[in-house]
Design a protein around this motif. Structure first.
Motif, PDB file in Angstrom:
ATOM      1  N   ARG A 156       0.822  -1.219   0.000  1.00  0.00           N
ATOM      2  CA  ARG A 156       0.000   0.000   0.000  1.00  0.00           C
ATOM      3  C   ARG A 156       0.845   1.253   0.000  1.00  0.00           C
ATOM      4  NH1 ARG A 156      -2.233   4.095  -0.189  1.00  0.00           N
ATOM      5  NH2 ARG A 156      -4.268   4.744   0.649  1.00  0.00           N
ATOM      6  N   PHE A 157       1.988   1.218   0.644  1.00  0.00           N
ATOM      7  CA  PHE A 157       2.836   2.392   0.738  1.00  0.00           C
ATOM      8  C   PHE A 157       3.967   2.383  -0.292  1.00  0.00           C
ATOM      9  CE2 PHE A 157       0.411   2.875   4.498  1.00  0.00           C
ATOM     10  CZ  PHE A 157       0.430   4.228   4.795  1.00  0.00           C
ATOM     11  N   GLY A 158       3.808   1.583  -1.335  1.00  0.00           N
ATOM     12  CA  GLY A 158       4.705   1.660  -2.475  1.00  0.00           C
ATOM     13  C   GLY A 158       5.908   0.763  -2.439  1.00  0.00           C
ATOM     14  N   GLY A 159       6.025  -0.110  -1.427  1.00  0.00           N
ATOM     15  CA  GLY A 159       7.157  -1.020  -1.345  1.00  0.00           C
ATOM     16  C   GLY A 159       6.954  -2.261  -2.191  1.00  0.00           C
ATOM     17  N   THR A 160       7.879  -3.191  -2.064  1.00  0.00           N
ATOM     18  CA  THR A 160       7.877  -4.422  -2.848  1.00  0.00           C
ATOM     19  C   THR A 160       7.722  -5.616  -1.915  1.00  0.00           C
ATOM     20  OG1 THR A 160       9.355  -3.416  -4.485  1.00  0.00           O
ATOM     21  CG2 THR A 160       9.199  -5.818  -4.493  1.00  0.00           C
TER      22      THR A 160
END
Length: 213
Positions: A156-160
């Motif tokens: 959700r916060f753009g990580g992988t």
């Protein structure tokens, strides 16, 4: 559905920050974590956090055991520790491990009751908030569903998010709990491909690289 460009980023730390790889596991995690670490270069341009479930009163030799599998320095995490590239911090027994807004490690007592201890969900949620697109969550062998909520937060916060496949996970519960969630997991790979994948991911240009994070 939220696109990558719409996802909120991490809190500003006022300084450039490195990528952070979190290796989380439970049953069967010792072999899995050692396999991943053994494939990472000693000049790794990322901080590494290792979290494996264990009893709060367990005397952990995990840092010593893992240090034999890698050229990276491995040590038990301590409260207030900065996340530093090329170093491996291992969650100690009896404590939950979190990442603060300025990308330092924070330890809190886990107590005698659930959630799983140390909690992968607590670690990954805090990492997602602190590091945003710099976060890489790797879900390895384990029973139960701890890590599913945290992996969703990292996404959700753009990580992988990376998970091992069924064929090479000693216990597939934890990876499976993440994989069944829509679009949470970016890569499902055999265990022996996790380290090469991480090296490749870390070579990619980072979102916001070159500016204070």
């Amino acid at each position: 559905m939220v696109s990558a460009t719409d996802r909120p980023g991490p809190a500003s730390t006022g300084r450039a920050a490195c990528p952070v790889v979190a290796l989380v596991s439970s049953a069967g995690g010792l072999i899995a974590t050692g396999t991943v670490l053994s494939g990472l270069p000693s000049a790794l341009e990322a901080a590494v956090i290792v979290l494996q479930h264990m009893a709060p009163d367990h005397k952990s030799l995990l840092p010593e055991i893992l240090s034999r599998r890698t050229g990276l320095p491995v040590a038990a995490a301590y409260d207030g520790q900065p996340l530093t590239p090329g170093r491996v911090a291992v969650a100690p027994p009896g404590r939950h491990l979190l990442v603060s807004g300025d990308r330092r490690l924070a330890l809190i007592p886990s107590g005698p009751f659930p959630p799983s201890r140390p909690s992968a969900d607590l670690l990954l949620v805090s990492l997602a908030l602190a590091a945003g697109p710099d976060a890489i969550a790797v879900v390895l062998s384990g029973k139960g569903n701890d890590s599913a909520t945290g992996a969703a937060a990292v996404h959700r916060f753009g990580g992988t998010v990376v998970a091992t496949d069924a064929a090479t996970s000693n216990h597939f519960d934890m990876p499976a709990a993440c994989i069944v969630q829509d679009e949470t997991v970016d890569h499902v790979v055999p265990l022996d491909q996790v380290a090469p994948l991480l090296v490749g991911l870390l070579r990619r240009p980072r979102l916001g690289a070159g500016t204070p994070g």
